[in-house]
Write an enzyme that holds these catalytic residues in place. Structure first.
Site, PDB file in Angstrom:
ATOM      1  N   SER A 162      12.076   7.266  62.433  1.00  0.00           N
ATOM      2  CA  SER A 162      13.213   7.623  61.598  1.00  0.00           C
ATOM      3  C   SER A 162      13.830   8.919  62.115  1.00  0.00           C
ATOM      4  CB  SER A 162      12.780   7.716  60.138  1.00  0.00           C
ATOM      5  OG  SER A 162      13.883   7.727  59.274  1.00  0.00           O
TER       6      SER A 162
ATOM      7  N   ASP B 107      16.888  -2.792  57.788  1.00  0.00           N
ATOM      8  CA  ASP B 107      16.661  -1.374  57.514  1.00  0.00           C
ATOM      9  C   ASP B 107      17.877  -0.757  56.839  1.00  0.00           C
ATOM     10  OD1 ASP B 107      16.048   1.332  57.555  1.00  0.00           O
ATOM     11  OD2 ASP B 107      15.099   1.222  59.524  1.00  0.00           O
TER      12      ASP B 107
ATOM     13  N   HIS C  87      13.036  -0.609  56.870  1.00  0.00           N
ATOM     14  CA  HIS C  87      12.623   0.694  57.369  1.00  0.00           C
ATOM     15  C   HIS C  87      11.107   0.876  57.392  1.00  0.00           C
ATOM     16  CE1 HIS C  87      13.875   4.675  58.606  1.00  0.00           C
ATOM     17  NE2 HIS C  87      13.056   5.239  57.727  1.00  0.00           N
TER      18      HIS C  87
END
Length: 718
Positions: free
Chosen positions: A570, A655, A690
């Site tokens: 991320s 995501d 995610h």
């Protein structure tokens, strides 16, 4: 999908077998001859601040665009997946072995430690061979009959992804409200179940954050509603059981699209709070829980550059705030006069201690603090204000308050872990100061913590700042520069990457790897200033800190350039993208998970989820100064014709945090521009978002792929 579509999209290039010869002691790495995907290029220009920038891979954004034909996007992603499978085919047996090895360390049939709440003991249990769990309770005693509140194993059947959030039992213990996400975009549908009959009520509330909160009347729910496109949390609504969600009342509408909002209930069940906050300022509203139709009262209007959180006690409010207190302090205010003009200092600010939060009880406070990068728990007696600390006696560890649902209790439940000690749950009697170990994570297969060594060292960054590094390795590992080392970090949002145990990591340590965490600026390990020195116009400190940590580990003979690896996800994936642009030869391989690498384009697109919420973290590129600085480090913008390390990039099609097209565009551009024979692999999970897989074992397949990539680069096949 037709082969014709793939062929028309993918231009074939042949990647010859290559070997790594940077070090004569290193085994040659054989990669298959394979066709590497090359993404099509389509004209697109970004024009802002008088500058035009070509973005030929912008079309990869099309999957979630309304009315766009996404077939070419899917074809490209699937071609990349096929290429990754081919390049990693010789590791399939190793991946399977690693998966089994890691799975076999997990106790499949297990139970969490029960906690008492409103007359019931609650716990979760897992069963042999099941991916999810059952949420259960027993009335009054652990010897009472078991009641299964939610059987998530059954609920998840038929779904590739299934996540339950915000499980909330009504005050009369007869109903449970909960959120369900089956797409992996963190957009939950709230359901309500009658615990007496087992019936799922017709109440169905879509597009929420999955955070239902009960009022005292057992028939009113408050929840956070999300924008259908940006997924911003923008409204708090009130729902009455039995009524359609279309009739729900908006009780708060956030006008500042840089803020996150949420709703919660105090531990003493007396108040319902609405919190609105960004990186720099916040605001709280509240009502009494037994007056659900009342208008919410502003606790203290938002103040520029001031954050505050509210905790109600029986006789006052406590306010955790950074108002003229960089590392936060605790103030107090009367229940009937909560405004700032009535705040009085209760626990003062300290330069060397970050106050992270408080857990309230009728007679005590448990204060979460951080000093010298380590977490601490302070216990304060509310009667006489005496205070003491818990002692843990380890060089690098993590301690945190666990589930403490009962307000009228003198027992604090907390969790403890380190790089070598499995997660443990303790009860601590705040009156007698006695600790009781309730449970330690069981690692099957005979784990012995004494066979592993943990260290905490400091290195000097280029500007003189001392940066902590936490390290773990198997006893007997030599520090001669030949050991492979995986360096991990995050470095954003003030999130601290504290040392914790991971049974899966043993599969690397047992094969000779050293594992290290760089506690770089952008996190909050060393206090609030540590965070502020790694964000906005100081963001590059995050990247240079990480590079300096890597170089230090080489200089100290923990590893060498031929054996140094990096991993981040991320915002930590942004870190990976930046460090391979800035110091490409320092790493033999890098794993970038759901990486935020197209910073400028994402932060310019307000239709993308979370963009406006992030302005206080990265800056607003509509302002030229922020744009120029952001552009100077954004990984996608700074790819050059040079040799990059071997790279494994992972993402998820659904995501909502970092959209799939960021890593896809990044890989496409890297392939076109880079020099040398090192490989670039992109793996897109077509079902998840995610956080990856939702099942408690499926995610291990991703870990096995990551580890196999590292082991392949080291020539380790078993």
């Amino acid at each position: 999908m037709s082969n014709k579509l793939i062929i028309s999209l993918i231009l074939a290039t042949m990647i010859s077998s290559c070997s790594t010869d940077k070090n004569s002691n290193k085994k040659a790495i054989k990669w298959p001859d394979a066709t590497a995907p090359v993404a099509a290029e389509k004209a697109h220009q970004r024009v802002i601040h008088g500058e035009s920038v070509d973005d030929p891979y912008y079309w990869l954004n099309d999957y979630f665009k309304k009315g766009a034909d996404s077939s070419a996007v899917v074809a490209y992603l699937e071609a990349e997946n096929a290429y990754t499978d081919t390049m990693m085919k010789d590791t399939e047996a190793l991946q399977s072995k690693l998966f089994t090895e890691m799975k076999n360390r997990i106790k499949e049939a297990d139970e969490s430690v029960p906690y008492l709440m409103n007359g019931y003991y609650y716990y979760r249990k897992t069963e042999e061979g099941k991916q999810y769990y059952k949420y259960c309770r027993k009335k009054g005693s652990l010897d009472a009959p078991e009641e299964v509140i939610l059987n998530v194993d059954d609920m998840a059947e038929g779904f590739p992804y299934y996540s339950v959030s915000g499980i909330a039992v009504s005050p009369d213990n007869k109903m449970v409200a909960y959120g369900v996400d089956t797409v992996s975009r963190r957009e939950y549908v709230i359901h309500v179940k009658n615990l007496e009959t087992g019936e799922i009520l017709k109440d169905r509330i879509s597009q929420t954050s999955g955070d239902p909160v009960w009022a005292a009347d057992n028939k009113t729910l408050f929840y956070t509603a999300k924008h259908p496109v940006t997924l911003l949390s923008e409204k708090i609504k009130r729902h009455s059981l039995g009524q359609p969600s279309s009739a729900d009342v908006v009780v708060y509408d956030e006008k500042d699209n840089t803020n996150y909002i949420g709703v919660w209930k105090s531990k003493d069940d007396k108040y319902i709070f609405i919190y609105s906050g960004g990186t720099l300022s916040s605001e709280t509203r509240f009502i009494k829980a037994d007056e659900p139709s009342a208008n919410f009262t502003v606790f203290q209007p938002r103040i520029k550059d001031v954050l505050y959180n509210v905790t109600p006690l029986a006789d006052r409010f406590l306010i955790h705030t950074n108002d003229n207190a960089k590392n936060f302090k605790i103030m107090e205010a009367p229940l009937d006069k909560p405004g700032k003009e009535n705040w009085k200092e209760y626990i003062p600010h300290r330069e060397d201690v970050l106050i992270e939060g408080i857990d309230e009880f009728a007679n005590y406070l448990a204060i979460s603090e951080r000093k010298n990068g380590l977490t601490n728990l302070a216990i304060r007696n509310l009667k006489d204000n005496s205070q003491h600390y818990l002692d843990f006696g380890e060089a690098a560890y993590t301690v945190y308050p666990s589930t403490n649902a009962e307000y009228n209790s003198d027992v604090l439940r907390y969790g403890y872990t380190s790089l070598v000690n499995p997660s443990s749950t303790f009860d601590y009697d705040m009156k007698t100061k006695e600790k009781t170990l309730l449970k330690q994570q069981e690692v099957l297969g005979g784990y012995d913590a004494g066979q592993y060594v943990t260290e905490r060292i400091m290195t000097k960054a280029k500007d003189g700042v001392q940066v902590p590094i936490s390290i773990v390795y198997k006893k007997g590992t030599k520090k001669d520069g030949q050991a492979p080392l995986l360096l991990y970090a995050y470095g954003s949002y003030g999130a601290s990457m504290d040392p914790s145990f991971n049974s899966g990591r043993l599969s690397l340590l047992d094969r000779g790897f050293i594992y290290a965490i760089a506690h770089i600026r952008g996190g909050e390990e060393m206090g609030r200033q540590w965070y502020e020195d790694g964000k906005m116009m100081k963001k590059k400190n995050t990247f240079t800190d990480f590079i300096d940590c890597g170089q230090f580990l080489i200089n100290q003979k923990y590893t060498s350039e031929e054996h140094l690896y990096a991993q981040g996800g991320s915002a930590g994936g942004l870190l990976m993208g930046a460090i391979i642009n800035m110091a490409p030869t320092l790493w033999n391989g890098v794993i970038a998970q759901v990486p935020f690498v197209d910073v400028v384009n994402t932060m310019l697109d307000e239709t993308i989820p979370l963009t406006t919420n992030e302005y206080d973290e990265w800056g607003n590129p509509n302002n030229k100064e922020a744009y120029d600085y952001m552009k100077s480090y954004s990984p996608y913008e700074n790819i050059e014709a040079k040799e990059y390390p071997n790279l494994l990039v992972t993402t998820g099609l659904h995501d909502s945090q970092v959209q799939y097209f960021e890593p896809a565009k990044w890989v496409a551009k890297l392939r076109k521009v880079k020099k040398g024979d090192n490989v670039i692999l992109l793996k897109t999970d077509m079902d998840y978002g995610h956080g990856g897989a939702s099942g408690r074992f499926d995610y291990l397949k991703d870990v096995a792929l990551n580890y196999s990539f590292l082991l392949k680069l080291e020539g380790i096949t078993e």
